[in-house]
Design an enzyme around this catalytic site. Structure first.
Site, PDB file in Angstrom:
ATOM      1  NE  ARG A  15      24.150 -15.829  -3.118  1.00 44.59           N
ATOM      2  CZ  ARG A  15      24.915 -15.500  -4.479  1.00 44.59           C
ATOM      3  NH1 ARG A  15      24.581 -15.856  -5.459  1.00 44.59           N
ATOM      4  NH2 ARG A  15      26.318 -15.031  -4.335  1.00 44.59           N
TER       5      ARG A  15
ATOM      6  CG  HIS B 293      24.840 -21.128  -8.212  1.00 41.79           C
ATOM      7  ND1 HIS B 293      24.584 -20.591  -6.575  1.00 41.79           N
ATOM      8  CD2 HIS B 293      25.091 -19.915  -8.480  1.00 41.79           C
ATOM      9  CE1 HIS B 293      24.753 -19.547  -6.396  1.00 41.79           C
ATOM     10  NE2 HIS B 293      25.108 -18.766  -7.753  1.00 41.79           N
TER      11      HIS B 293
HETATM   12  P1  NAP Z   1      24.017  -5.089  -7.628  1.00 42.39           P
HETATM   13  O1  NAP Z   1      24.755  -4.295  -8.662  1.00 42.39           O
HETATM   14  O2  NAP Z   1      24.378  -4.827  -6.237  1.00 42.39           O
HETATM   15  O3  NAP Z   1      22.368  -4.692  -7.892  1.00 42.39           O
HETATM   16  C1  NAP Z   1      21.502  -5.014  -6.871  1.00 42.39           C
HETATM   17  C2  NAP Z   1      20.003  -4.445  -7.027  1.00 42.39           C
HETATM   18  O4  NAP Z   1      19.234  -4.891  -6.068  1.00 42.39           O
HETATM   19  C3  NAP Z   1      20.032  -2.665  -7.060  1.00 42.39           C
HETATM   20  O5  NAP Z   1      19.484  -2.446  -8.051  1.00 42.39           O
HETATM   21  C4  NAP Z   1      19.411  -2.633  -5.616  1.00 42.39           C
HETATM   22  O6  NAP Z   1      18.729  -1.287  -5.667  1.00 42.39           O
HETATM   23  C5  NAP Z   1      18.599  -3.703  -5.671  1.00 42.39           C
HETATM   24  N1  NAP Z   1      18.073  -3.878  -4.183  1.00 42.39           N
HETATM   25  C6  NAP Z   1      19.025  -4.367  -3.111  1.00 42.39           C
HETATM   26  N2  NAP Z   1      18.172  -4.384  -2.064  1.00 42.39           N
HETATM   27  C7  NAP Z   1      16.740  -4.133  -2.309  1.00 42.39           C
HETATM   28  C8  NAP Z   1      15.654  -4.074  -1.516  1.00 42.39           C
HETATM   29  N3  NAP Z   1      15.619  -4.271  -0.290  1.00 42.39           N
HETATM   30  N4  NAP Z   1      14.576  -3.641  -2.407  1.00 42.39           N
HETATM   31  C9  NAP Z   1      14.634  -3.253  -3.605  1.00 42.39           C
HETATM   32  N5  NAP Z   1      15.783  -3.534  -4.551  1.00 42.39           N
HETATM   33  C10 NAP Z   1      16.807  -3.658  -3.752  1.00 42.39           C
HETATM   34  O7  NAP Z   1      23.847  -6.714  -7.820  1.00 42.39           O
HETATM   35  P2  NAP Z   1      24.101  -7.454  -9.098  1.00 42.39           P
HETATM   36  O8  NAP Z   1      25.685  -7.555  -9.276  1.00 42.39           O
HETATM   37  O9  NAP Z   1      23.018  -7.062 -10.155  1.00 42.39           O
HETATM   38  O10 NAP Z   1      23.672  -8.931  -8.486  1.00 42.39           O
HETATM   39  C11 NAP Z   1      22.383  -9.313  -8.057  1.00 42.39           C
HETATM   40  C12 NAP Z   1      22.674 -10.757  -7.451  1.00 42.39           C
HETATM   41  O11 NAP Z   1      22.634 -11.681  -8.299  1.00 42.39           O
HETATM   42  C13 NAP Z   1      23.876 -10.880  -6.493  1.00 42.39           C
HETATM   43  O12 NAP Z   1      23.849 -10.011  -5.141  1.00 42.39           O
HETATM   44  C14 NAP Z   1      24.234 -12.438  -6.271  1.00 42.39           C
HETATM   45  O13 NAP Z   1      23.230 -12.896  -5.273  1.00 42.39           O
HETATM   46  C15 NAP Z   1      23.243 -12.838  -7.606  1.00 42.39           C
HETATM   47  N6  NAP Z   1      24.174 -13.467  -8.496  1.00 42.39           N
HETATM   48  C16 NAP Z   1      23.856 -14.725  -8.947  1.00 42.39           C
HETATM   49  C17 NAP Z   1      24.660 -15.392  -9.867  1.00 42.39           C
HETATM   50  C18 NAP Z   1      24.376 -17.023 -10.305  1.00 42.39           C
HETATM   51  O14 NAP Z   1      24.875 -17.489 -10.967  1.00 42.39           O
HETATM   52  N7  NAP Z   1      23.189 -17.320  -9.933  1.00 42.39           N
HETATM   53  C19 NAP Z   1      25.538 -14.783 -10.425  1.00 42.39           C
HETATM   54  C20 NAP Z   1      26.055 -13.592 -10.163  1.00 42.39           C
HETATM   55  C21 NAP Z   1      25.287 -12.825  -9.021  1.00 42.39           C
HETATM   56  P3  NAP Z   1      19.617   0.038  -5.974  1.00 42.39           P
HETATM   57  O15 NAP Z   1      19.604   0.046  -7.257  1.00 42.39           O
HETATM   58  O16 NAP Z   1      18.551   1.019  -5.237  1.00 42.39           O
HETATM   59  O17 NAP Z   1      20.644  -0.131  -5.182  1.00 42.39           O
HETATM   60  C1  GLV Z   2      27.428 -16.162  -7.794  1.00 38.13           C
HETATM   61  O1  GLV Z   2      26.560 -16.503  -7.531  1.00 38.13           O
HETATM   62  C2  GLV Z   2      27.917 -14.723  -7.633  1.00 38.13           C
HETATM   63  O2  GLV Z   2      27.444 -14.036  -6.713  1.00 38.13           O
HETATM   64  O3  GLV Z   2      28.945 -14.343  -8.439  1.00 38.13           O
END
Ligand code: NAP
Ligand code: GLV
Length: 338
Positions: free
Chosen positions: A253, A301
Protein backbone atom coordinates in the site's frame (compact mmCIF):
# COMPACT_ATOMS: atom_id res chain seq x y z
CA UNK A 1 -29.77 -17.79 1.52
CA UNK A 2 -29.50 -14.18 0.31
CA UNK A 3 -26.27 -12.59 -0.92
CA UNK A 4 -25.75 -8.88 -1.56
CA UNK A 5 -23.12 -7.74 -4.07
CA UNK A 6 -21.73 -4.25 -3.49
CA UNK A 7 -18.47 -3.55 -5.30
CA UNK A 8 -17.58 -0.08 -6.51
CA UNK A 9 -15.36 0.35 -9.58
CA UNK A 10 -16.22 -3.21 -10.63
CA UNK A 11 -18.25 -4.44 -13.60
CA UNK A 12 -21.04 -6.15 -11.62
CA UNK A 13 -22.74 -8.23 -14.30
CA UNK A 14 -20.00 -10.85 -14.90
CA UNK A 15 -19.57 -11.28 -11.13
CA UNK A 16 -23.30 -11.74 -10.62
CA UNK A 17 -23.49 -14.26 -13.45
CA UNK A 18 -20.50 -16.20 -12.14
CA UNK A 19 -21.68 -16.21 -8.52
CA UNK A 20 -25.19 -17.30 -9.55
CA UNK A 21 -23.71 -20.17 -11.57
CA UNK A 22 -21.51 -21.22 -8.66
CA UNK A 23 -24.28 -20.91 -6.04
CA UNK A 24 -27.46 -21.89 -7.90
CA UNK A 25 -29.59 -22.03 -4.75
CA UNK A 26 -28.73 -18.50 -3.62
CA UNK A 27 -30.77 -15.33 -4.04
CA UNK A 28 -28.03 -13.01 -5.24
CA UNK A 29 -28.55 -9.37 -6.16
CA UNK A 30 -26.77 -6.10 -6.74
CA UNK A 31 -27.22 -4.01 -3.61
CA UNK A 32 -29.16 -0.75 -3.74
CA UNK A 33 -30.30 1.36 -0.76
CA UNK A 34 -33.34 -0.25 0.85
CA UNK A 35 -32.49 -3.77 -0.40
CA UNK A 36 -33.75 -6.67 1.78
CA UNK A 37 -31.43 -8.09 4.46
CA UNK A 38 -28.77 -10.52 3.20
CA UNK A 39 -26.87 -13.34 4.91
CA UNK A 40 -23.60 -12.74 3.09
CA UNK A 41 -22.02 -9.82 1.26
CA UNK A 42 -19.45 -9.69 -1.53
CA UNK A 43 -17.85 -6.26 -1.41
CA UNK A 44 -15.14 -3.91 -2.61
CA UNK A 45 -15.05 -0.39 -1.21
CA UNK A 46 -18.73 -0.35 -0.21
CA UNK A 47 -20.29 2.82 1.26
CA UNK A 48 -20.91 2.93 5.03
CA UNK A 49 -24.65 3.01 4.23
CA UNK A 50 -24.36 -0.58 3.01
CA UNK A 51 -23.32 -1.85 6.46
CA UNK A 52 -25.69 0.51 8.26
CA UNK A 53 -28.56 -1.14 6.40
CA UNK A 54 -27.19 -4.72 6.37
CA UNK A 55 -26.64 -5.08 10.11
CA UNK A 56 -27.49 -8.81 10.19
CA UNK A 57 -24.73 -10.05 7.84
CA UNK A 58 -23.01 -13.30 8.83
CA UNK A 59 -19.92 -12.80 6.67
CA UNK A 60 -18.47 -10.17 4.36
CA UNK A 61 -16.26 -11.34 1.47
CA UNK A 62 -13.74 -8.75 0.27
CA UNK A 63 -12.77 -9.23 -3.38
CA UNK A 64 -9.16 -8.26 -2.64
CA UNK A 65 -6.42 -9.35 -0.25
CA UNK A 66 -6.01 -6.05 1.61
CA UNK A 67 -8.76 -5.06 4.01
CA UNK A 68 -7.38 -1.71 5.18
CA UNK A 69 -10.12 0.29 3.41
CA UNK A 70 -12.85 -2.04 4.68
CA UNK A 71 -11.66 -1.79 8.27
CA UNK A 72 -12.07 2.00 8.18
CA UNK A 73 -15.83 1.39 8.04
CA UNK A 74 -18.12 0.33 10.89
CA UNK A 75 -19.10 -3.27 10.16
CA UNK A 76 -21.71 -5.37 11.97
CA UNK A 77 -19.77 -6.82 14.92
CA UNK A 78 -20.90 -10.42 14.36
CA UNK A 79 -19.95 -10.45 10.65
CA UNK A 80 -16.79 -12.38 9.79
CA UNK A 81 -14.59 -10.51 7.33
CA UNK A 82 -13.03 -12.86 4.77
CA UNK A 83 -10.23 -11.66 2.47
CA UNK A 84 -9.20 -13.26 -0.82
CA UNK A 85 -6.78 -15.99 0.09
CA UNK A 86 -4.43 -16.08 -2.91
CA UNK A 87 -7.06 -16.86 -5.58
CA UNK A 88 -4.40 -16.52 -8.27
CA UNK A 89 -2.71 -13.45 -6.78
CA UNK A 90 0.44 -14.98 -5.34
CA UNK A 91 1.80 -16.17 -8.69
CA UNK A 92 1.20 -12.72 -10.16
CA UNK A 93 2.99 -11.12 -7.23
CA UNK A 94 5.90 -13.53 -7.60
CA UNK A 95 6.17 -12.65 -11.30
CA UNK A 96 6.10 -8.94 -10.59
CA UNK A 97 8.65 -8.94 -7.77
CA UNK A 98 11.04 -11.40 -9.45
CA UNK A 99 10.85 -9.29 -12.59
CA UNK A 100 11.67 -6.10 -10.66
CA UNK A 101 14.53 -7.69 -8.70
CA UNK A 102 16.07 -9.33 -11.76
CA UNK A 103 15.67 -6.23 -13.91
CA UNK A 104 17.57 -4.24 -11.29
CA UNK A 105 20.19 -6.90 -10.52
CA UNK A 106 20.92 -7.62 -14.21
CA UNK A 107 20.91 -3.89 -15.09
CA UNK A 108 18.40 -4.39 -17.90
CA UNK A 109 17.46 -0.68 -17.85
CA UNK A 110 21.06 0.24 -18.62
CA UNK A 111 21.23 -2.39 -21.38
CA UNK A 112 18.00 -1.07 -22.85
CA UNK A 113 19.40 2.46 -22.87
CA UNK A 114 22.56 1.22 -24.63
CA UNK A 115 20.84 -0.95 -27.21
CA UNK A 116 18.36 1.85 -27.85
CA UNK A 117 21.34 3.82 -29.13
CA UNK A 118 22.63 0.88 -31.18
CA UNK A 119 25.41 0.16 -28.64
CA UNK A 120 26.63 -3.47 -28.24
CA UNK A 121 28.32 -3.22 -24.85
CA UNK A 122 28.78 -5.48 -21.83
CA UNK A 123 28.60 -4.63 -18.17
CA UNK A 124 30.62 -6.49 -15.56
CA UNK A 125 28.46 -9.28 -14.09
CA UNK A 126 27.32 -8.44 -10.55
CA UNK A 127 27.56 -10.91 -7.68
CA UNK A 128 24.16 -12.33 -6.70
CA UNK A 129 25.40 -12.57 -3.13
CA UNK A 130 25.67 -8.77 -3.04
CA UNK A 131 21.91 -8.44 -3.54
CA UNK A 132 20.18 -10.04 -0.55
CA UNK A 133 16.43 -9.44 -0.78
CA UNK A 134 14.38 -8.63 2.32
CA UNK A 135 10.65 -9.26 2.22
CA UNK A 136 8.48 -7.49 4.77
CA UNK A 137 5.42 -9.67 5.28
CA UNK A 138 5.54 -13.46 5.07
CA UNK A 139 1.86 -14.11 4.52
CA UNK A 140 0.06 -15.57 1.53
CA UNK A 141 1.87 -13.32 -0.95
CA UNK A 142 5.21 -12.75 0.79
CA UNK A 143 5.75 -16.48 1.24
CA UNK A 144 5.23 -17.19 -2.44
CA UNK A 145 7.51 -14.30 -3.43
CA UNK A 146 10.20 -15.48 -1.01
CA UNK A 147 10.15 -19.00 -2.44
CA UNK A 148 10.26 -17.71 -6.00
CA UNK A 149 13.28 -15.49 -5.33
CA UNK A 150 15.05 -18.34 -3.56
CA UNK A 151 14.60 -20.38 -6.76
CA UNK A 152 16.77 -17.77 -8.49
CA UNK A 153 19.36 -18.33 -5.73
CA UNK A 154 19.03 -14.88 -4.21
CA UNK A 155 19.65 -14.77 -0.49
CA UNK A 156 16.20 -14.08 0.93
CA UNK A 157 15.38 -12.54 4.30
CA UNK A 158 11.83 -12.38 5.59
CA UNK A 159 10.26 -10.29 8.34
CA UNK A 160 6.91 -10.97 9.98
CA UNK A 161 5.04 -10.15 13.15
CA UNK A 162 5.24 -13.65 14.58
CA UNK A 163 8.37 -15.84 14.39
CA UNK A 164 8.50 -18.53 11.70
CA UNK A 165 9.94 -22.00 12.16
CA UNK A 166 13.08 -22.13 10.07
CA UNK A 167 14.57 -24.56 7.60
CA UNK A 168 17.90 -25.97 8.83
CA UNK A 169 20.31 -24.01 6.69
CA UNK A 170 18.71 -20.74 7.59
CA UNK A 171 19.83 -20.60 11.17
CA UNK A 172 23.32 -21.85 10.35
CA UNK A 173 23.83 -19.84 7.19
CA UNK A 174 26.86 -17.57 7.00
CA UNK A 175 27.28 -17.40 3.21
CA UNK A 176 24.70 -15.27 1.37
CA UNK A 177 23.44 -18.08 -0.90
CA UNK A 178 22.05 -21.44 0.22
CA UNK A 179 24.11 -24.52 -0.63
CA UNK A 180 22.59 -26.33 -3.64
CA UNK A 181 21.29 -29.29 -1.68
CA UNK A 182 19.29 -26.98 0.57
CA UNK A 183 17.78 -24.63 -1.95
CA UNK A 184 14.05 -24.03 -1.93
CA UNK A 185 11.90 -26.93 -3.13
CA UNK A 186 9.90 -26.65 -6.36
CA UNK A 187 7.10 -24.14 -6.09
CA UNK A 188 3.89 -25.58 -4.71
CA UNK A 189 0.82 -24.86 -6.81
CA UNK A 190 -1.47 -24.04 -3.90
CA UNK A 191 0.55 -22.91 -0.88
CA UNK A 192 1.02 -26.58 -0.07
CA UNK A 193 3.65 -25.88 2.59
CA UNK A 194 2.41 -24.22 5.75
CA UNK A 195 3.71 -20.64 6.09
CA UNK A 196 5.68 -21.64 9.18
CA UNK A 197 7.93 -23.78 6.98
CA UNK A 198 10.06 -21.42 4.94
CA UNK A 199 13.05 -23.24 3.56
CA UNK A 200 15.65 -21.02 1.99
CA UNK A 201 14.52 -17.90 3.83
CA UNK A 202 16.27 -16.31 6.77
CA UNK A 203 13.44 -15.21 9.00
CA UNK A 204 13.28 -12.24 11.38
CA UNK A 205 10.30 -11.13 13.40
CA UNK A 206 8.84 -8.34 15.47
CA UNK A 207 10.27 -4.98 16.42
CA UNK A 208 13.35 -6.72 17.88
CA UNK A 209 14.25 -8.30 14.56
CA UNK A 210 13.55 -5.29 12.33
CA UNK A 211 16.93 -3.54 12.39
CA UNK A 212 18.85 -6.78 11.83
CA UNK A 213 16.49 -7.65 8.98
CA UNK A 214 17.10 -4.30 7.30
CA UNK A 215 20.87 -4.48 7.81
CA UNK A 216 20.91 -7.92 6.17
CA UNK A 217 19.01 -6.70 3.08
CA UNK A 218 19.88 -4.62 0.04
CA UNK A 219 16.62 -4.98 -1.89
CA UNK A 220 13.50 -4.34 0.19
CA UNK A 221 10.08 -5.68 -0.83
CA UNK A 222 6.99 -4.50 1.06
CA UNK A 223 4.20 -7.07 1.29
CA UNK A 224 2.70 -6.00 4.60
CA UNK A 225 -0.93 -5.23 5.26
CA UNK A 226 -1.56 -1.55 5.98
CA UNK A 227 -2.23 -1.26 9.73
CA UNK A 228 -1.47 1.39 12.37
CA UNK A 229 1.79 -0.53 13.06
CA UNK A 230 2.95 -0.62 9.44
CA UNK A 231 1.88 2.81 8.13
CA UNK A 232 4.97 4.87 7.14
CA UNK A 233 7.22 1.90 7.90
CA UNK A 234 9.49 2.72 4.95
CA UNK A 235 10.90 6.03 6.09
CA UNK A 236 14.25 7.79 6.28
CA UNK A 237 15.36 5.83 9.33
CA UNK A 238 14.39 2.35 8.12
CA UNK A 239 15.50 2.86 4.51
CA UNK A 240 18.87 4.24 5.68
CA UNK A 241 19.47 0.91 7.42
CA UNK A 242 19.41 -1.02 4.15
CA UNK A 243 22.77 -1.91 2.67
CA UNK A 244 24.29 0.81 0.48
CA UNK A 245 22.88 0.87 -3.03
CA UNK A 246 19.52 -0.32 -1.72
CA UNK A 247 16.49 -0.87 -3.90
CA UNK A 248 12.84 -0.55 -2.82
CA UNK A 249 9.88 -2.48 -4.24
CA UNK A 250 6.51 -1.46 -2.82
CA UNK A 251 3.65 -3.73 -3.84
CA UNK A 252 1.54 -3.43 -0.69
CA UNK A 253 0.00 0.00 0.00
CA UNK A 254 1.19 3.53 -0.76
CA UNK A 255 0.93 4.63 2.87
CA UNK A 256 3.71 2.20 3.84
CA UNK A 257 6.19 4.57 2.20
CA UNK A 258 7.11 8.12 3.19
CA UNK A 259 7.52 9.45 -0.33
CA UNK A 260 9.78 12.43 0.46
CA UNK A 261 12.14 10.17 2.44
CA UNK A 262 12.50 7.87 -0.56
CA UNK A 263 13.32 10.84 -2.79
CA UNK A 264 15.90 12.14 -0.29
CA UNK A 265 17.68 8.78 -0.13
CA UNK A 266 17.60 8.34 -3.90
CA UNK A 267 19.13 11.79 -4.31
CA UNK A 268 21.81 11.08 -1.69
CA UNK A 269 22.75 7.88 -3.55
CA UNK A 270 22.12 5.57 -0.58
CA UNK A 271 19.28 4.05 -2.58
CA UNK A 272 19.84 3.04 -6.19
CA UNK A 273 16.21 2.96 -7.27
CA UNK A 274 12.65 1.86 -6.64
CA UNK A 275 9.80 0.02 -8.33
CA UNK A 276 6.48 1.26 -7.02
CA UNK A 277 3.08 -0.24 -7.75
CA UNK A 278 1.07 1.53 -5.03
CA UNK A 279 0.88 5.17 -3.97
CA UNK A 280 -0.50 7.34 -1.20
CA UNK A 281 -2.85 8.87 -3.76
CA UNK A 282 -4.12 6.69 -6.60
CA UNK A 283 -4.16 7.29 -9.48
CA UNK A 284 -0.72 8.88 -9.00
CA UNK A 285 -1.42 12.61 -9.48
CA UNK A 286 -0.31 14.38 -12.65
CA UNK A 287 2.99 16.15 -11.99
CA UNK A 288 3.99 13.87 -9.07
CA UNK A 289 7.81 13.59 -9.01
CA UNK A 290 7.66 9.77 -9.17
CA UNK A 291 6.32 9.90 -12.74
CA UNK A 292 9.55 11.25 -14.18
CA UNK A 293 12.20 10.28 -11.61
CA UNK A 294 15.00 8.49 -13.49
CA UNK A 295 15.48 5.94 -10.69
CA UNK A 296 11.81 5.11 -10.14
CA UNK A 297 9.66 2.68 -12.11
CA UNK A 298 5.92 3.24 -11.70
CA UNK A 299 3.12 0.75 -12.40
CA UNK A 300 -0.60 1.46 -11.80
CA UNK A 301 -1.48 -0.86 -8.85
CA UNK A 302 -1.40 -3.89 -11.04
CA UNK A 303 1.11 -6.27 -9.46
CA UNK A 304 -1.54 -8.80 -8.39
CA UNK A 305 -5.00 -8.32 -9.82
CA UNK A 306 -8.19 -9.91 -8.57
CA UNK A 307 -8.97 -12.75 -10.99
CA UNK A 308 -12.72 -13.05 -11.34
CA UNK A 309 -13.24 -16.75 -11.93
CA UNK A 310 -10.71 -17.88 -9.29
CA UNK A 311 -12.22 -15.43 -6.80
CA UNK A 312 -15.80 -16.49 -7.51
CA UNK A 313 -14.86 -20.15 -7.06
CA UNK A 314 -13.14 -19.37 -3.75
CA UNK A 315 -15.95 -17.20 -2.37
CA UNK A 316 -18.68 -19.62 -3.46
CA UNK A 317 -16.78 -22.51 -1.86
CA UNK A 318 -16.46 -20.58 1.40
CA UNK A 319 -20.11 -19.55 1.47
CA UNK A 320 -21.07 -23.20 1.00
CA UNK A 321 -18.67 -24.18 3.81
CA UNK A 322 -20.08 -21.57 6.17
CA UNK A 323 -23.59 -22.78 5.36
CA UNK A 324 -22.48 -26.26 6.43
CA UNK A 325 -21.10 -24.77 9.65
CA UNK A 326 -17.45 -25.35 8.65
CA UNK A 327 -14.60 -22.88 9.27
CA UNK A 328 -12.98 -21.09 6.31
CA UNK A 329 -9.47 -19.75 5.65
CA UNK A 330 -8.72 -16.06 5.21
CA UNK A 331 -10.79 -14.72 8.10
CA UNK A 332 -9.52 -11.29 9.14
CA UNK A 333 -8.79 -10.41 12.75
CA UNK A 334 -10.02 -6.80 12.98
CA UNK A 335 -8.05 -6.16 16.19
CA UNK A 336 -4.72 -6.76 14.44
CA UNK A 337 -5.84 -5.10 11.18
CA UNK A 338 -5.35 -8.03 8.76
P1 NAP B 1 -1.27 -11.74 4.78
O1 NAP B 1 -1.39 -13.13 4.31
O2 NAP B 1 -2.25 -11.23 5.78
O3 NAP B 1 0.22 -11.57 5.36
C1 NAP B 1 0.60 -10.43 6.05
C2 NAP B 1 2.03 -10.62 6.55
O4 NAP B 1 2.46 -9.38 7.13
C3 NAP B 1 2.14 -11.69 7.64
O5 NAP B 1 3.33 -12.41 7.49
C4 NAP B 1 2.19 -10.86 8.92
O6 NAP B 1 2.89 -11.46 9.99
C5 NAP B 1 2.95 -9.64 8.44
N1 NAP B 1 2.72 -8.49 9.33
C6 NAP B 1 1.55 -7.88 9.61
N2 NAP B 1 1.75 -6.88 10.49
C7 NAP B 1 3.07 -6.87 10.76
C8 NAP B 1 3.89 -6.10 11.61
N3 NAP B 1 3.38 -5.12 12.36
N4 NAP B 1 5.20 -6.37 11.66
C9 NAP B 1 5.73 -7.38 10.91
N5 NAP B 1 5.01 -8.16 10.08
C10 NAP B 1 3.69 -7.91 10.03
O7 NAP B 1 -1.33 -10.73 3.53
P2 NAP B 1 -1.07 -11.03 2.00
O8 NAP B 1 -2.20 -11.74 1.38
O9 NAP B 1 0.29 -11.62 1.86
O10 NAP B 1 -1.09 -9.54 1.40
C11 NAP B 1 -0.25 -8.52 1.90
C12 NAP B 1 -0.72 -7.17 1.39
O11 NAP B 1 -0.44 -7.04 0.00
C13 NAP B 1 -2.24 -6.93 1.45
O12 NAP B 1 -2.64 -6.56 2.76
C14 NAP B 1 -2.44 -5.83 0.44
O13 NAP B 1 -2.35 -4.57 1.07
C15 NAP B 1 -1.26 -6.01 -0.52
N6 NAP B 1 -1.71 -6.39 -1.87
C16 NAP B 1 -1.35 -5.61 -2.92
C17 NAP B 1 -1.73 -5.96 -4.20
C18 NAP B 1 -1.33 -5.13 -5.38
O14 NAP B 1 -1.82 -5.37 -6.48
N7 NAP B 1 -0.43 -4.18 -5.23
C19 NAP B 1 -2.48 -7.13 -4.41
C20 NAP B 1 -2.82 -7.90 -3.33
C21 NAP B 1 -2.43 -7.53 -2.04
P3 NAP B 1 2.41 -12.85 10.65
O15 NAP B 1 2.81 -13.91 9.65
O16 NAP B 1 3.17 -12.93 11.90
O17 NAP B 1 0.92 -12.75 10.82
C1 GLV C 1 -5.16 -5.27 -4.00
O1 GLV C 1 -4.47 -4.34 -3.77
C2 GLV C 1 -5.65 -6.16 -3.00
O2 GLV C 1 -5.53 -5.86 -1.81
O3 GLV C 1 -6.19 -7.22 -3.37
Amino acid sequence: MRIAFCCTDTASEPWLLGLRAALPGADLSLWAPGAPPADYAVVWAPPQQFFDEQAQLKAVFNIGAGVDALLKLKLPPQAQIVRLDDAGMSVQMAEYVCHAVIRHFREFDAYEADTGQGKWSFRKPRARGDFPVGIMGLGVLGTRVARSLAQFEFAVNGWSRSPKVLGDWVTERSAPCPPPALRAPPLPTQNALPPSHLEGVKCFSGADGFKDFLAASRVLVCLLPLTPDTRDIMNRDSLSRLQAGGYVINVARGAHLVEDDLLTLLDSGHLAGATLDVFRTEPLPVGHPFWTHPKITVTPHTSARTLRSESIAQIAGKIAALQRGEPVAGVVEPSRGY
